[in-house]
Scaffold this motif. Structure first.
Motif, PDB file in Angstrom:
ATOM      1  N   LYS A   1      40.971  45.618  46.624  1.00 36.54           N
ATOM      2  CA  LYS A   1      41.793  44.550  47.158  1.00 36.54           C
ATOM      3  C   LYS A   1      41.780  43.265  46.381  1.00 36.54           C
ATOM      4  CE  LYS A   1      43.830  46.791  51.125  1.00 36.54           C
ATOM      5  NZ  LYS A   1      45.220  47.069  51.503  1.00 36.54           N
ATOM      6  N   ASP A   2      40.485  42.951  46.503  1.00 36.05           N
ATOM      7  CA  ASP A   2      40.067  41.641  45.852  1.00 36.05           C
ATOM      8  C   ASP A   2      40.535  41.358  44.705  1.00 36.05           C
ATOM      9  OD1 ASP A   2      38.424  39.169  46.523  1.00 36.05           O
ATOM     10  OD2 ASP A   2      37.607  40.032  44.723  1.00 36.05           O
ATOM     11  N   ALA A   3      40.590  42.596  43.926  1.00 32.73           N
ATOM     12  CA  ALA A   3      40.954  42.651  42.291  1.00 32.73           C
ATOM     13  C   ALA A   3      42.302  42.510  42.406  1.00 32.73           C
ATOM     14  CB  ALA A   3      40.420  43.776  41.795  1.00 32.73           C
ATOM     15  N   VAL A   4      43.261  42.909  43.218  1.00 33.52           N
ATOM     16  CA  VAL A   4      44.623  42.717  43.270  1.00 33.52           C
ATOM     17  C   VAL A   4      44.902  41.376  43.651  1.00 33.52           C
ATOM     18  CG1 VAL A   4      46.725  43.636  44.171  1.00 33.52           C
ATOM     19  CG2 VAL A   4      45.096  45.188  43.422  1.00 33.52           C
ATOM     20  N   GLU A   5      44.433  40.955  44.450  1.00 30.64           N
ATOM     21  CA  GLU A   5      44.832  39.667  45.110  1.00 30.64           C
ATOM     22  C   GLU A   5      44.214  38.531  44.440  1.00 30.64           C
ATOM     23  OE1 GLU A   5      43.427  39.996  49.199  1.00 30.64           O
ATOM     24  OE2 GLU A   5      44.973  41.585  49.632  1.00 30.64           O
ATOM     25  N   ASN A   6      42.975  38.675  43.865  1.00 28.51           N
ATOM     26  CA  ASN A   6      42.386  37.316  43.314  1.00 28.51           C
ATOM     27  C   ASN A   6      42.198  37.483  41.743  1.00 28.51           C
ATOM     28  OD1 ASN A   6      42.054  35.815  45.773  1.00 28.51           O
ATOM     29  ND2 ASN A   6      40.732  37.810  46.387  1.00 28.51           N
ATOM     30  N   GLU A   7      42.305  38.695  41.234  1.00 28.06           N
ATOM     31  CA  GLU A   7      42.181  39.040  39.844  1.00 28.06           C
ATOM     32  C   GLU A   7      40.977  38.348  39.244  1.00 28.06           C
ATOM     33  OE1 GLU A   7      45.924  38.541  37.650  1.00 28.06           O
ATOM     34  OE2 GLU A   7      46.854  38.001  39.512  1.00 28.06           O
ATOM     35  N   ILE A   8      39.808  38.412  39.852  1.00 30.58           N
ATOM     36  CA  ILE A   8      38.498  37.544  39.471  1.00 30.58           C
ATOM     37  C   ILE A   8      37.800  38.588  38.565  1.00 30.58           C
ATOM     38  CG2 ILE A   8      36.447  36.442  39.974  1.00 30.58           C
ATOM     39  CD1 ILE A   8      37.784  35.690  42.713  1.00 30.58           C
ATOM     40  N   HIS A   9      37.681  38.301  37.314  1.00 33.20           N
ATOM     41  CA  HIS A   9      36.989  39.006  36.227  1.00 33.20           C
ATOM     42  C   HIS A   9      35.515  38.777  36.436  1.00 33.20           C
ATOM     43  CE1 HIS A   9      36.705  41.475  32.760  1.00 33.20           C
ATOM     44  NE2 HIS A   9      36.115  40.440  31.894  1.00 33.20           N
ATOM     45  N   ASP A  10      34.879  39.371  37.394  1.00 31.17           N
ATOM     46  CA  ASP A  10      33.416  39.371  37.349  1.00 31.17           C
ATOM     47  C   ASP A  10      32.808  40.562  37.234  1.00 31.17           C
ATOM     48  OD1 ASP A  10      34.110  40.545  39.635  1.00 31.17           O
ATOM     49  OD2 ASP A  10      32.490  39.552  40.854  1.00 31.17           O
ATOM     50  N   ILE A  11      33.616  41.758  36.869  1.00 27.08           N
ATOM     51  CA  ILE A  11      32.891  42.837  36.792  1.00 27.08           C
ATOM     52  C   ILE A  11      32.141  43.309  37.867  1.00 27.08           C
ATOM     53  CG2 ILE A  11      33.046  43.252  34.184  1.00 27.08           C
ATOM     54  CD1 ILE A  11      30.239  42.550  33.907  1.00 27.08           C
TER      55      ILE A  11
END
Lengths: 137, 121
Positions: free
Chosen positions: A59-69
């Motif tokens: 969910k976080d990847a979709v909503e915030n797109e933070i590239h923190d692997i």
């Protein structure tokens, strides 16, 4: 770069609840000298943590797109698990011996440090946590 | 395959690729004109591009939030008679500078007489 997001907070709360419940259940299982109960607790705990990480992380990847692997989620998991591990020991619950806790914290800490190095490399291709190629897509 | 059909299919494929990334340009153009809320941006993009560009609100919202996090876009909240406050977006100084440089490097080339002549012959 945004570090703390709503989904990370939700994951942290879930992880906190699961870990406290796991440590408590482990305390009871060890108290009863029941290895199968301790094993079931561990498997259920692993499953719940894995599911929470996967659910909130995606969910976080979709909503915030933070590239923190995945580093922020890993870091929170480490802090909670290690801190609650020590807390349960000092409270006096039946849990791992101190030496085992120290070894766990150090070996996992090395893994976390390596993850951090990969995270820093990943930031070279990002601006404030966004992958450069994806900013204007 | 008939020639017309093939051209039409190639055109669709080219446009699909060409339009990727263009939403930012049209959104910035909309905000350069004036501060706008989401619906006004959407309406501007569709009108100004003669309907060749359309955008889903969800995708527009995600892009605006990303641009906010990058300090390219900011917003003011304005009260409306019904419902929650409405966000009016605008380009920050960073956003204005970015758009200006992008246009100079990538858009103004199309205003060169030699290019216009080639495009219109």
């Amino acid at each position: 770069m945004r570090v703390f997001t709503q989904r990370l907070g939700q994951f942290a709360i879930s992880a906190l609840i699961f870990t406290v419940a796991f440590r408590y259940a482990l305390d009871l299982s060890v108290g009863m000298k029941s290895f199968p109960a301790a094993l079931v607790c561990s498997i259920v705990y692993f499953g719940l943590m894995f599911f929470a990480g996967w659910y909130y992380g995606s969910k976080d990847a979709v909503e915030n797109e933070i590239h923190d692997i995945g580093f922020r989620f890993h870091f929170i998991t480490y802090v909670l698990c290690i801190a609650l591990g020590y807390a349960s020991y000092f409270i006096g619950w039946n849990t791992e011996p101190l030496r085992s806790l120290n070894i766990g914290a150090m070996s996992w800490g090395i893994g976390l440090a390596l993850h951090f190095v990969f995270f820093l490399f990943a930031q070279k291709n990002a601006i404030r946590g966004y992958v450069k190629e994806e900013i204007f897509q | 395959m008939a020639k017309d059909t093939m051209i039409e299919e190639l055109l669709d494929a080219w446009e699909e690729t060409y339009k990727k990334g263009q939403l930012t340009f049209w959104v910035f153009l909309a905000l350069k004109e004036s501060n706008k809320c989401m619906e006004e941006i959407k309406e501007f993009v569709e009108r100004a591009s003669d309907g060749t560009m359309t955008c889903e609100e969800q995708s527009l919202y995600r892009n605006l939030r990303k641009f906010q996090n990058l300090d390219i876009v900011a917003y003011d909240s304005r009260k409306v008679s019904k419902g929650p406050d409405r966000k009016y977006y605008y380009l920050t100084t960073t956003g204005e500078e970015l758009f200006k440089r992008f246009v100079e490097r990538n858009i103004m080339i199309f205003t060169k007489e030699s290019i216009i002549n080639l495009l219109t012959q």
